[in-house]
Design an enzyme around this catalytic site. Structure first.
Site, short mmCIF file in Angstrom:
data_model
loop_
_atom_site.label_atom_id
_atom_site.label_comp_id
_atom_site.label_asym_id
_atom_site.label_seq_id
_atom_site.Cartn_x
_atom_site.Cartn_y
_atom_site.Cartn_z
N ALA A 65 33.79 78.36 32.87
CA ALA A 65 34.11 79.16 34.04
C ALA A 65 34.03 78.23 35.25
O ALA A 65 33.32 77.22 35.23
CB ALA A 65 33.11 80.30 34.17
N GLY A 110 32.45 79.16 29.38
CA GLY A 110 33.50 80.16 29.23
C GLY A 110 34.65 79.69 28.35
O GLY A 110 35.32 80.50 27.70
N GLU A 113 33.55 80.37 24.93
CA GLU A 113 33.56 81.83 24.71
C GLU A 113 34.98 82.34 24.49
O GLU A 113 35.22 83.21 23.65
CB GLU A 113 32.90 82.52 25.90
CG GLU A 113 31.41 82.20 25.97
CD GLU A 113 30.76 82.65 27.27
OE1 GLU A 113 31.11 82.09 28.33
OE2 GLU A 113 29.93 83.56 27.23
N GLU A 133 25.57 76.55 29.90
CA GLU A 133 25.25 77.32 31.12
C GLU A 133 23.81 77.13 31.59
O GLU A 133 23.53 77.17 32.79
CB GLU A 133 25.53 78.81 30.91
CG GLU A 133 27.01 79.18 30.80
CD GLU A 133 27.55 79.12 29.39
OE1 GLU A 133 26.89 78.51 28.51
OE2 GLU A 133 28.62 79.68 29.15
#
Ligand code: COA
Length: 259
Positions: A65, A110, A113, A133
């Site tokens: 992300a 992300g 993911e 993260e």
């Protein structure tokens, strides 16, 4: 036209390329919205029989992300951003077509993911996957704490999420995160070959198979087996079921129409 994606269509196979190579394809809101809409639009096209998801450039599938975009987020904004990531992952997971992730470099945070929402993954020998993260003082927010454990087992998933360590392609294959490692230059070709093979099969059958396997993951075995029985029965009476079985008996290749 999306600004952060490349969309390519080759007959029944669509390729979605995350396209922010200067930022290692980091996932910002605009990209995620485009991806959500692109997957939904492909899902409305029955002629799409397999999708490949990959990253632009030579270095990354997606390095996570977008950290710059997240820096000043309030809890409410973070919640909405997380929800958007979850919606994208759910769309990929629930689409009628299999999604093959072609992991051409970093798939972190992300990015990992998003990869986990694909049906299965092939990795280039340059790939690195992980959930870093915790290095940033946060945690996975696009489903990683749940899908990683379902794919590789809870203990290994905990190790990756708690340490923030990334694994290389070979290790990712060893722990079942990716199905195969291929030479970097051959990744796209390999993914397309498998996508073409899937596209040549009965599309209703592939779609029902995907749906039953997804649904079955989260319910008791007896319920999952009933889901399978219903899905199996639903295929009988389709033109493709008759064509597939007749073609076998007539010793010829089947020609499926998706009806
Ligand atoms: N969000 C926003 N920008 C990112 C990003 C991310 N997740 N990952 C990389 N970028 C940007 C960098 O800021 C840099 O931009 P700049 O050229 O404008 O400075 C560019 O992409 C290239 O990355 P860089 O860090 O210079 O490349 P590198 O080869 O030195 O390192 C990584 C590659 C993947 C190891 C490193 O970029 C990294 O650790 N990224 C973050 C991974 C992460 O924590 N992801 C989880 C986010 S929740």
């Amino acid at each position: 036209m999306p600004a952060h994606l490349l969309l390519d269509r080759d007959g029944p196979i669509a390729t979605i390329t995350l396209n922010r190579p200067d930022k290692l394809n980091a996932l910002n809101e605009a990209l995620l919205v485009e991806l959500r809409d692109a997957v939904l639009s492909l899902d409305h096209e029955p002629s799409v029989r397999a999708v490949i998801l990959t990253g632009a450039g030579d270095r990354a599938f997606a390095a996570g992300a977008d950290i710059a975009a997240m820096l000043e987020m309030s809890p409410v904004q973070a919640r909405l951003f997380s929800e958007l990531g979850h919606v994208v992952c759910a769309r990929l997971e629930q689409a009628h077509f299999p999604v093959i992730g072609a992991i051409n470099g970093f798939a972190l945070g992300g990015g990992c993911e998003l990869a986990l929402a694909c049906d299965f993954l092939y990795a280039s020998d340059k790939a690195k996957l992980g959930q870093p993260e915790v290095n940033l003082g946060v945690m996975p927010g696009f489903g990683g704490t749940q899908r990683l454990a379902r794919r590789i087992g809870i203990a290994r998933a905990r190790e990756l999420c708690f340490t923030g360590d990334a694994v290389g392609a070979e290790e990712a294959m060893r722990i079942g995160l990716v199905n195969a490692v291929v030479r970097h230059e051959e990744l796209g070709h390999h993914a397309r070959q498998v996508a073409r093979k899937i596209a040549s099969k009965g599309p209703l059958a592939v779609a029902q198979c995907k749906r039953a396997m997804l649904r079955g993951e989260d319910v008791p075995l007896a319920v999952a087996c009933e889901v399978e029985r219903q899905a199996f029965a639903s295929l009988f009476g389709s033109a493709d079921q008759r064509e597939g079985m007749k073609a076998f008996l007539e010793k010829r290749a089947a020609s499926f129409e998706g009806r």
